[in-house]
Design an enzyme around this catalytic site. Structure first.
Site, PDB file in Angstrom:
ATOM      1  N   PRO A   2       0.665  -1.122   0.082  1.00  0.00           N
ATOM      2  CA  PRO A   2      -0.062   0.079   0.171  1.00  0.00           C
ATOM      3  C   PRO A   2       0.985   1.445   0.140  1.00  0.00           C
ATOM      4  CG  PRO A   2      -0.929  -1.530   1.651  1.00  0.00           C
ATOM      5  CD  PRO A   2       0.405  -2.031   0.999  1.00  0.00           C
ATOM      6  N   GLU A   3       0.322   2.237  -0.602  1.00  0.00           N
ATOM      7  CA  GLU A   3       1.119   3.581  -0.756  1.00  0.00           C
ATOM      8  C   GLU A   3       0.579   4.321   0.157  1.00  0.00           C
ATOM      9  OE1 GLU A   3       2.485   4.909  -4.595  1.00  0.00           O
ATOM     10  OE2 GLU A   3       3.042   2.990  -5.159  1.00  0.00           O
TER      11      GLU A   3
END
Length: 317
Positions: A2-3
């Protein structure tokens, strides 16, 4: 992994249940995740009030009322869900968010529920992580800026600290590629591969150009520097508003998916026509420092020399 927009989406989903609540019980299904839990982890959290839930780069930071911070990282496949106890005291059930754009079954096995935090708000926050690359830690708020996980982080792409002047100072004289320089967490914290590709496309800059090539002769920002900063800020803001990109394992805390992936201009679109009106180019995939880069060679012309091009070599997507 996840960013930043995905992590910020998770923070916003958890905050209503966690902020202001007292931790009544912590259940650990195993002694470790990516790393062992700190000594007396559950004991040190139980009885403490969660004052605020923040984010630094890709870390969730829950401030406790004793000055400690619960630091949480999602790793590759980690996710949280918020459950609300039923009035009859039956096992908790998912709390739905009817304002979410759409919903999908989570598809998460309870066998991977590794941490459950029961709160005075009546909610239970459950951390699920099939690959166990995420982790939880405890740190002192007073020392957080010098903590090994935080001391080298750069400015946030969501605040006023990210300016053309900051980027120019960080990039001046650097021969490394723009793509690699933007992924340097000591320059901009939390900026990842997806949104770097999208920001470079929006700004019309090639990922192959040397970072120093967008800085003026006096070391100050240029029109290109300003255009890049504007693109970074805009793409991150839009991705957060859209709830992230829902790549692979990422889902929101209520089980729904973000949908920014439907707005990708170049990421994962190799072989498709460039989305820029009048461009006529085709999106290409190359590999830089082991990571996929998606760009349009027509409207993102490569200028900056062989130093940047030498970074291209086989690697993972």
């Amino acid at each position: 992994m996840p960013e930043l927009p995905e992590v910020e989406t998770v923070r916003r989903g958890l905050a209503p249940a966690m902020e202001g609540a007292v931790v009544e019980h912590v259940r650990l299904a195993r002694p470790d995740l990516r790393f062992p839990f700190p000594d007396r982890f559950a004991e040190r959290i139980e009885g403490r009030r969660l004052v605020a839930l923040g984010r630094r780069a890709k870390y969730l930071c829950a401030d406790l009322d004793d000055g400690a911070v619960l630091v949480m990282h999602l790793g590759m496949s980690g996710s949280f869900r918020v459950e609300a106890a039923s009035p009859g005291g039956d096992p908790a059930s998912p709390r739905a968010d009817l304002s979410a754009p759409f919903h999908h079954p989570r598809g998460k096995s309870a066998a991977h529920d590794h941490v459950a935090i029961e709160l005075s708000s009546g909610a239970r926050v459950v951390y699920n992580d099939p690959r166990r690359f995420g982790f939880m830690d405890l740190a002192a708020r007073a020392d957080l800026d010098v903590h090994p996980r935080f001391r080298d982080l750069g400015v946030e792409p969501t605040g006023n600290a990210l300016s053309p002047e900051h980027l120019a100072a960080a990039f001046a004289g650097r021969a490394t590629s723009l793509k690699a320089a933007l992924l340097d967490q000591s320059v901009i914290a939390g900026l990842g591969n997806i949104y770097v590709c999208e920001a470079l496309w929006r700004s019309g800059l090639s990922p192959l150009r040397a970072a120093g090539s967008i800085v003026g002769a006096d070391g100050g920002p240029t029109a290109e520097t300003r255009r890049l900063v504007e693109a970074i800020v805009a793409v991150i803001a839009e991705a957060i508003e859209a709830g992230g990109s829902s790549l692979r394992d990422h889902v929101r805390t209520d089980g729904s998916l973000g949908y920014f992936q439907h707005r990708f201009a170049v990421y994962d679109r190799a072989g498709e026509p460039c989305a820029r009106p009048g461009c006529g180019g085709t999106v290409e995939r190359i590999v830089q420092t082991g990571r996929s880069t998606f760009h349009c060679p027509v409207c993102q012309p490569a200028r900056g020399g062989a130093a940047a091009r030498r970074e291209i070599r086989p690697g993972r997507r």
